[in-house]
Design an enzyme around this catalytic site. Structure first.
Site, short mmCIF file in Angstrom:
data_model
loop_
_atom_site.label_atom_id
_atom_site.label_comp_id
_atom_site.label_asym_id
_atom_site.label_seq_id
_atom_site.Cartn_x
_atom_site.Cartn_y
_atom_site.Cartn_z
N ARG A 54 0.85 -1.17 0.00
CA ARG A 54 0.00 0.00 0.00
C ARG A 54 0.90 1.23 0.00
NH1 ARG A 54 2.33 1.64 3.63
NH2 ARG A 54 0.83 3.29 3.82
N ALA A 56 1.14 5.26 -2.03
CA ALA A 56 1.07 5.68 -3.43
C ALA A 56 2.20 5.13 -4.31
CB ALA A 56 1.07 7.21 -3.48
N ARG A 94 -7.55 0.00 -6.66
CA ARG A 94 -7.72 1.07 -5.66
C ARG A 94 -7.80 2.41 -6.39
NH1 ARG A 94 -4.17 1.08 -0.44
NH2 ARG A 94 -5.96 2.29 0.27
N ASP A 248 -1.56 10.85 -1.72
CA ASP A 248 -1.89 9.81 -2.68
C ASP A 248 -2.22 10.40 -4.04
OD1 ASP A 248 -2.87 9.00 0.21
OD2 ASP A 248 -2.18 7.22 -0.86
N ASN A 258 -4.94 12.75 1.00
CA ASN A 258 -4.10 11.88 1.83
C ASN A 258 -5.02 11.12 2.78
OD1 ASN A 258 -1.44 10.96 2.49
ND2 ASN A 258 -1.64 12.03 4.44
N LYS A 259 -4.43 10.26 3.57
CA LYS A 259 -5.22 9.39 4.46
C LYS A 259 -6.22 10.19 5.28
CE LYS A 259 -4.96 5.79 4.54
NZ LYS A 259 -5.86 5.03 3.64
O1 MRU Z 1 -4.44 3.27 2.27
P1 MRU Z 1 -2.96 3.38 2.14
O2 MRU Z 1 -2.20 2.83 3.29
O3 MRU Z 1 -2.45 2.91 0.80
O4 MRU Z 1 -2.77 4.93 2.17
C1 MRU Z 1 -1.66 5.53 1.68
C2 MRU Z 1 -0.99 6.24 2.74
O5 MRU Z 1 -0.26 5.61 3.45
C3 MRU Z 1 -1.13 7.63 2.88
O6 MRU Z 1 -2.23 8.32 2.87
C4 MRU Z 1 0.20 8.28 2.78
O7 MRU Z 1 0.33 9.25 3.70
C5 MRU Z 1 0.47 8.74 1.40
S1 MRU Z 1 0.95 7.49 0.35
C6 MRU Z 1 2.60 7.73 0.27
#
Ligand code: MRU
Length: 373
Positions: A54, A56, A94, A248, A258-259
């Site tokens: 997981r 980006a 995704r 992302d 982002n998350k």
């Molecule tokens: O759902 P995920 O774990 O794939 O989410 C991605 C993340 O970890 C983030 O949002 C992150 O901060 C950016 S991806 C480098």
């Protein structure tokens, strides 16, 4: 980066059989370090969908190798149709991280100029490796640029510890190596600057608790795990010098997906005059859109991730999943949110640091001026 003193990337071609792609299984961390073999495009789709990989950059690299595996499966006579079908399958795993479609399209584009299936397979292997190498190199450069920001903050504080708050995992586990948000932290730490990281646990999947804490710990970076809601309180008390997160997907004008929960951190940072930085390689830009809230597709995941909490049982050390709400309770689970560009102080990219604005971004990536915008 190092795991128990051995260097690893998050994805690589097996050295004994180049028809196998190997990944670190992130679902087993932090309790077990294990690798998984991907032998088909279906394995690659499963790994992305189920979050064995997981983040980006790593999703992009896995998609690149996924197309390579697909090229091995595609029939000689039906190569192009097969590949398109596999590419669509990969792209649908995704929706939010732009690196996924970016990597698949880059692979297809590269193969389009090859003459026959065998040449396409060879080219696919080389291009997937190039995407992975580039991701690692870009993150290394992000580290070099971002370290300057941390070094400056440290000088301003007379060498006192710089406290950095991060959300989710934008570490080396989310890329091929180094990470985006963590690269400047590792670079600063390695050069002797005192840093300490506040790690948001990052409900519901807890990537902060299980992944960021694990990788910072492996590298010896001081850190403290905090609940997702603590950030505002820490900032009000002057305990955060900067927020540093990954992304992302970032739009042409600097809106940042982002998350889930990142937006609230950005609001609290603005209210407390704490700088809010976002680190990203260029593969995470989506130059085709300008309104992140309207145009970035936000992944909605299973409500079970909210209603159930899993981890190692404190009584018997076995893996356990427990429900923490009434059985009939409904839950919603959007995985990402969008932080508008006006709340972002700077973007840290492989080419340098820029404002989160169209002008700022085009200043670093002038070749994008005419293409997609
Ligand atoms: O759902 P995920 O774990 O794939 O989410 C991605 C993340 O970890 C983030 O949002 C992150 O901060 C950016 S991806 C480098």
């Amino acid at each position: 980066m190092k795991v128990e003193n051995t260097s690893y990337r998050t994805i690589w071609l097996s050295t004994t059989n180049d028809r196998i792609v190997r990944i670190i299984n992130q679902l087993a961390l932090p309790h077990r370090f294990e690798t998984v073999d991907l032998r088909s495009v279906e394995d690659a789709c499963f790994a992305i969908e189920q979050m064995q990989v997981r983040g980006a950059g790593l999703i992009g690299a896995t998609a690149g190798f996924g197309i390579y595996l697909a090229s091995l499966q595609a029939g000689n006579k039906t190569f192009d149709q097969d590949l398109i079908r596999f590419a669509e399958k990969l792209k649908s795993t995704r929706p939010t991280a732009s690196n996924l479609a970016w990597a698949v399209d880059r692979m297809l584009d590269k193969l389009s100029s090859c003459e026959n299936p065998d040449q396409k397979r060879e080219t696919a292997k080389a291009e997937a490796q190039r995407i992975a190498d580039e991701d690692a190199e870009f993150c290394r450069k992000i580290g070099r640029h971002g370290k300057k920001i941390i070094a400056e903050a440290s000088t301003q504080k007379g060498g006192d510890t710089i406290h950095i708050l991060t959300h989710c995992n934008a570490g080396w586990l989310a890329f091929v190596d180094y990470g985006s948000a963590t690269a400047p932290i590792y670079a600063a730490h390695d050069s002797g600057i005192e840093v300490h990281v506040w790690v948001d646990e990052t409900r519901p999947r807890n990537q902060g608790a299980s992944l960021t804490c694990w990788e910072l710990g492996q590298h010896g970076v001081p850190h403290t795990l905090v609940t997702d809601n603590l950030g505002g309180h820490l900032m009000q008390r002057g305990l955060v010098d900067m927020v540093l997160v990954g992304t992302d997907r970032t739009t042409a004008n600097g809106d940042v997906a982002n998350k889930i929960g990142t937006y609230l951190k950005a609001l609290a940072a603005k209210d407390n005059n704490v700088p809010f930085y976002v680190a990203l390689p260029s593969s995470t830009f989506d130059f085709t859109i300008r309104d992140g809230i309207k145009d970035i597709p936000i992944e909605e995941r299973s409500p079970d991730e909210v209603t159930l909490v899993s981890g190692l049982s404190s009584s018997n050390g076995e893996w356990a999943s427990v429900r923490h709400c009434p059985p009939q309770t409904k839950a919603k689970n959007w995985g990402f949110d969008v932080t508008p560009a006006r709340l972002v102080d700077k973007l840290i990219c492989e080419r340098g640091i820029c404002d989160a604005s169209e002008e700022g971004i085009l200043g670093l990536f002038p070749e994008r001026k005419k293409s997609e915008l």
